[in-house]
Design a protein around this motif. Structure first.
Motif, PDB file in Angstrom:
ATOM      1  N   LEU A  63       3.064  21.288   2.804  1.00 54.37           N
ATOM      2  CA  LEU A  63       2.251  21.345   4.017  1.00 54.37           C
ATOM      3  C   LEU A  63       3.072  21.814   5.208  1.00 54.37           C
ATOM      4  N   CYS A  64       4.296  21.307   5.330  1.00 53.95           N
ATOM      5  CA  CYS A  64       5.149  21.681   6.461  1.00 53.95           C
ATOM      6  C   CYS A  64       5.538  23.156   6.409  1.00 53.95           C
ATOM      7  N   CYS A  65       5.802  23.678   5.210  1.00 53.16           N
ATOM      8  CA  CYS A  65       6.140  25.103   5.079  1.00 53.16           C
ATOM      9  C   CYS A  65       4.980  25.971   5.550  1.00 53.16           C
ATOM     10  N   LEU A  66       3.763  25.615   5.169  1.00 51.27           N
ATOM     11  CA  LEU A  66       2.594  26.382   5.600  1.00 51.27           C
ATOM     12  C   LEU A  66       2.398  26.276   7.111  1.00 51.27           C
ATOM     13  N   GLN A  67       2.599  25.085   7.660  1.00 52.79           N
ATOM     14  CA  GLN A  67       2.427  24.904   9.098  1.00 52.79           C
ATOM     15  C   GLN A  67       3.449  25.712   9.886  1.00 52.79           C
ATOM     16  N   VAL A  68       4.697  25.745   9.423  1.00 53.93           N
ATOM     17  CA  VAL A  68       5.727  26.537  10.100  1.00 53.93           C
ATOM     18  C   VAL A  68       5.349  28.018  10.086  1.00 53.93           C
ATOM     19  N   ALA A  69       4.880  28.513   8.936  1.00 55.83           N
ATOM     20  CA  ALA A  69       4.516  29.919   8.831  1.00 55.83           C
ATOM     21  C   ALA A  69       3.380  30.267   9.791  1.00 55.83           C
ATOM     22  N   LEU A  70       2.327  29.460   9.816  1.00 59.70           N
ATOM     23  CA  LEU A  70       1.163  29.763  10.653  1.00 59.70           C
ATOM     24  C   LEU A  70       1.497  29.637  12.142  1.00 59.70           C
ATOM     25  N   GLY A 118       3.066  25.319  23.034  1.00 59.84           N
ATOM     26  CA  GLY A 118       2.271  24.485  22.137  1.00 59.84           C
ATOM     27  C   GLY A 118       2.511  24.820  20.679  1.00 59.84           C
ATOM     28  N   LEU A 119       2.605  26.108  20.366  1.00 57.38           N
ATOM     29  CA  LEU A 119       2.873  26.516  18.986  1.00 57.38           C
ATOM     30  C   LEU A 119       4.298  26.149  18.572  1.00 57.38           C
ATOM     31  N   ARG A 120       5.239  26.194  19.511  1.00 58.25           N
ATOM     32  CA  ARG A 120       6.604  25.782  19.199  1.00 58.25           C
ATOM     33  C   ARG A 120       6.667  24.292  18.859  1.00 58.25           C
ATOM     34  N   VAL A 121       5.875  23.488  19.558  1.00 56.47           N
ATOM     35  CA  VAL A 121       5.827  22.059  19.255  1.00 56.47           C
ATOM     36  C   VAL A 121       5.289  21.839  17.848  1.00 56.47           C
ATOM     37  N   LEU A 122       4.233  22.564  17.464  1.00 57.49           N
ATOM     38  CA  LEU A 122       3.695  22.450  16.109  1.00 57.49           C
ATOM     39  C   LEU A 122       4.729  22.877  15.074  1.00 57.49           C
ATOM     40  N   SER A 123       5.464  23.936  15.385  1.00 64.00           N
ATOM     41  CA  SER A 123       6.519  24.388  14.467  1.00 64.00           C
ATOM     42  C   SER A 123       7.617  23.341  14.336  1.00 64.00           C
ATOM     43  N   ALA A 124       8.050  22.764  15.466  1.00 58.04           N
ATOM     44  CA  ALA A 124       9.099  21.737  15.435  1.00 58.04           C
ATOM     45  C   ALA A 124       8.639  20.514  14.656  1.00 58.04           C
ATOM     46  N   PHE A 125       7.380  20.155  14.825  1.00 54.46           N
ATOM     47  CA  PHE A 125       6.811  19.019  14.109  1.00 54.46           C
ATOM     48  C   PHE A 125       6.961  19.217  12.597  1.00 54.46           C
ATOM     49  N   ALA A 126       6.700  20.438  12.123  1.00 55.97           N
ATOM     50  CA  ALA A 126       6.786  20.723  10.693  1.00 55.97           C
ATOM     51  C   ALA A 126       8.224  20.922  10.225  1.00 55.97           C
ATOM     52  N   ILE A 127       9.069  21.492  11.076  1.00 55.08           N
ATOM     53  CA  ILE A 127      10.473  21.715  10.709  1.00 55.08           C
ATOM     54  C   ILE A 127      11.155  20.397  10.359  1.00 55.08           C
ATOM     55  N   SER A 128      10.879  19.354  11.130  1.00 51.52           N
ATOM     56  CA  SER A 128      11.501  18.063  10.841  1.00 51.52           C
ATOM     57  C   SER A 128      11.060  17.542   9.473  1.00 51.52           C
TER      58      SER A 128
END
Length: 570
Positions: A178-185, A201-211
């Motif tokens: 799930l996190c890999c897909l979220q980072v990509a999108l 906002g998109l960077r926050v979503l990416s950081a959320f998934a990166i962790s």
């Protein structure tokens, strides 16, 4: 801790573990790119105000005489603090008197200036485009860039805590995918935005998934690796992160446009999302959470990949339930983050590891960690390099700033400061790799991801408050080096006093396993081998109380709360 025996039956370390490391290579290399990409995509190029005489050919044509760009610059832009063209001010009207070498009547500073009301002109020789130049995050708007960075760190902090709880509930593999897909999108979406705050906002979503990727990939490796190979495996993972930092530099050197660079580090996550589906879920987690049938299926899958097809017959649900009966009983009930503080054994470990992660800010230099862990152990290695890192920071501050002060042995103070900085950075790299090995060994399977998420959040808290500490440099210049050096040194002393050495212990599955570790001397794990003549011989290395020992069909010996090493007869 009987899962170690089950893993040995499934082949121990073999082809599966190699394929698992290879599969996690790509996300581990790309994760640092997303964490450090703003060093390039948010670079601040040289800039000045837009002025008609320099940037409008029509205005230049109306000026009599043979004047060049340098002359136009002199009469249009006042000098800045370093006698370079000012980045944020311009003259309201051209100051032609400044071209007269004998004109001293009028001082340029007395002329009226104004902000860059018509925008800026950027130097594009290094980067053709950054989002700083695209959205004009300079001069009065330069404070927006740190806000974006703080929001990103906040996303990492929240993600660490959230994914720790969710992966304990839903598993490691599903969260990783799930996190890999979220980072990509999220990252692909950034290239289409036209407003800075949407980008944030998109960077926050990416950081959320990166962790989530950082936590679950490391935990899958730890829980599928035998005790003897755990340090080497996690060191390899740490080297992947270091390689990712090097790759980002090479990629940014080639791709000078921030959107193109963003696409290059983001699109591979779509492929990673598909590739990671083959990875088996952590059988250790499945068994502890009351899903032994699914755990057995994953063990059979691993055994087949490792070439131990006979294990699919000998590893039955009865054998599994018999081996893990005590662990499954102890792990019953919903686990929460409060248990990290309510259980005495975990309370000290959580507080001390929080202090360690709070002080470790930088990463790298991981390749020798496996050797250090083998010779010095977890606790000594971590404590030593925590102290060395803190002393390097302190020594760097004590080096004189005045270049006129010389010393016979070191005429160049800047070189000495660089040496201390590189030494400190290398120490923190070793610390980071050591923590990735040591931390999972301190917590039981039922709470491991919850603890990892909480500790990751504490570590991210340091990056969030770092800008606040740096804001005090003007009034309290010693506060920053004192804080940054005192935290690692203090955590070193506390770590040596209160945390146990875990080298040689299998991963604990329950809190009872932790209590058992504290009540007996360390028993170094040895591989289970079979006599080449077909005769199994056991050397009982445990000096604990004697209990019933049962010989299993595979030749493994197991006693309740005891571990024995089975060695070949020589």
């Amino acid at each position: 801790m009987a899962f170690a025996e089950l893993l040995d039956r499934a082949g121990g370390v073999g082809l599966f573990q190699a394929l698992q490391v290879f599969t996690l290579f790509l996300p581990s290399v790309l994760v640092p790119s997303h964490m450090l990409i703003e060093n390039f995509s948010a670079a601040v190029p040289s800039h000045r105000c837009w002025v008609p005489l320099l940037d409008n050919s029509t205005a230049q044509a109306g000026v009599p005489g043979a004047l060049g760009p340098k002359d136009f610059l002199t009469v249009s832009i006042p000098p800045g603090p370093n006698n370079e063209p000012h980045r944020c001010r311009r003259f309201r009207q051209p100051q032609w008197q400044l071209l007269d070498p004998n004109g001293t009547a009028t001082n340029w500073s007395e002329a009226a200036t104004e902000p860059c009301v018509d925008g800026w002109v950027y130097d594009r020789s290094t980067f053709t485009s950054t989002f700083v130049s695209e959205w004009d995050l300079v001069c009065d708007h330069k404070g927006l860039k740190p806000i974006g960075q703080s929001l990103y760190m906040t996303g990492l902090l929240i993600g660490s805590f959230s994914w720790g709880l969710l992966s304990n509930r839903f598993g490691r593999k599903w969260i990783l995918n799930l996190c890999c897909l979220q980072v990509a999108l999220a990252n692909i979406g950034m290239i289409f935005v036209s407003h800075f705050f949407i980008y944030c906002g998109l960077r926050v979503l990416s950081a959320f998934a990166i962790s989530g990727i950082i936590m679950t990939s490391g935990m899958l490796l730890v829980e599928w690796t035998t005790t003897r190979r755990r340090a080497v495996t996690m060191t390899i993972l740490g080297c992947f992160y270091g390689l990712g930092q090097m790759a980002l530099g090479a990629l940014a050197f080639t791709l000078r446009d921030w959107r193109t660079l963003q696409v290059a580090v983001s699109t591979p996550f779509f492929a990673i999302f598909l590739i990671c589906w083959w990875l088996p879920e952590s059988a250790r987690w499945l068994i502890i959470t009351g899903k032994p049938e699914q755990g057995l299926q994953e063990l059979h899958k691993v055994a087949k990949i490792n070439g131990h097809k006979e294990a699919t017959k000998s590893l039955t649900i009865e054998v599994l339930m018999s081996s893990m009966e005590e662990e499954m009983t102890s792990a019953k009930g919903r686990r929460s983050v409060l248990e990290l503080f309510l259980v005495p054994t975990l309370r000290w470990r959580t507080c001390i590891m929080s202090l360690v992660l709070f002080g470790a800010v930088d990463l790298l230099a991981r390749s020798i960690t496996a050797f250090l862990l083998s010779f010095l152990g977890r606790r000594t290695t971590l404590a030593s390099f925590q102290a060395m890192a803190g002393l390097s920071i302190l020594a760097n501050k004590l080096v004189p700033q005045d270049p006129t002060v010389t010393l016979f042995l070191c005429p160049d103070w800047q070189t000495l400061r660089t040496v201390f900085a590189v030494l400190g950075k290398g120490c923190f790299g070793i610390i980071f790799s050591c923590v990735s090995v040591y931390k999972p060994e301190l917590y039981p399977t039922s709470l491991r991801m919850t603890a990892d998420g909480f500790l990751q959040s504490v570590g991210r808290l340091g990056t969030v408050i770092d800008p606040l500490i740096r804001m005090t440099q003007q009034s309290l210049p010693l506060l920053v080096p004192v804080v940054y050096s005192a935290l690692p040194i203090t955590s070193c002393l506390v770590l040596l006093l209160f945390l146990p050495e875990t080298q040689g212990f299998p991963l604990p599955d329950t809190i009872q396993d932790l209590e058992n570790q504290n009540s007996r001397p360390r028993q170094m794990n040895r591989p289970f081998l079979s006599d080449p003549l077909g005769r199994d011989h056991a050397i009982l290395t445990s000096s604990l109380e004697g209990t019933e020992v049962r010989k299993r069909s595979s030749g493994l010996f197991h006693g309740r709360n005891h571990h024995y090493a089975l060695l070949p007869h020589l």
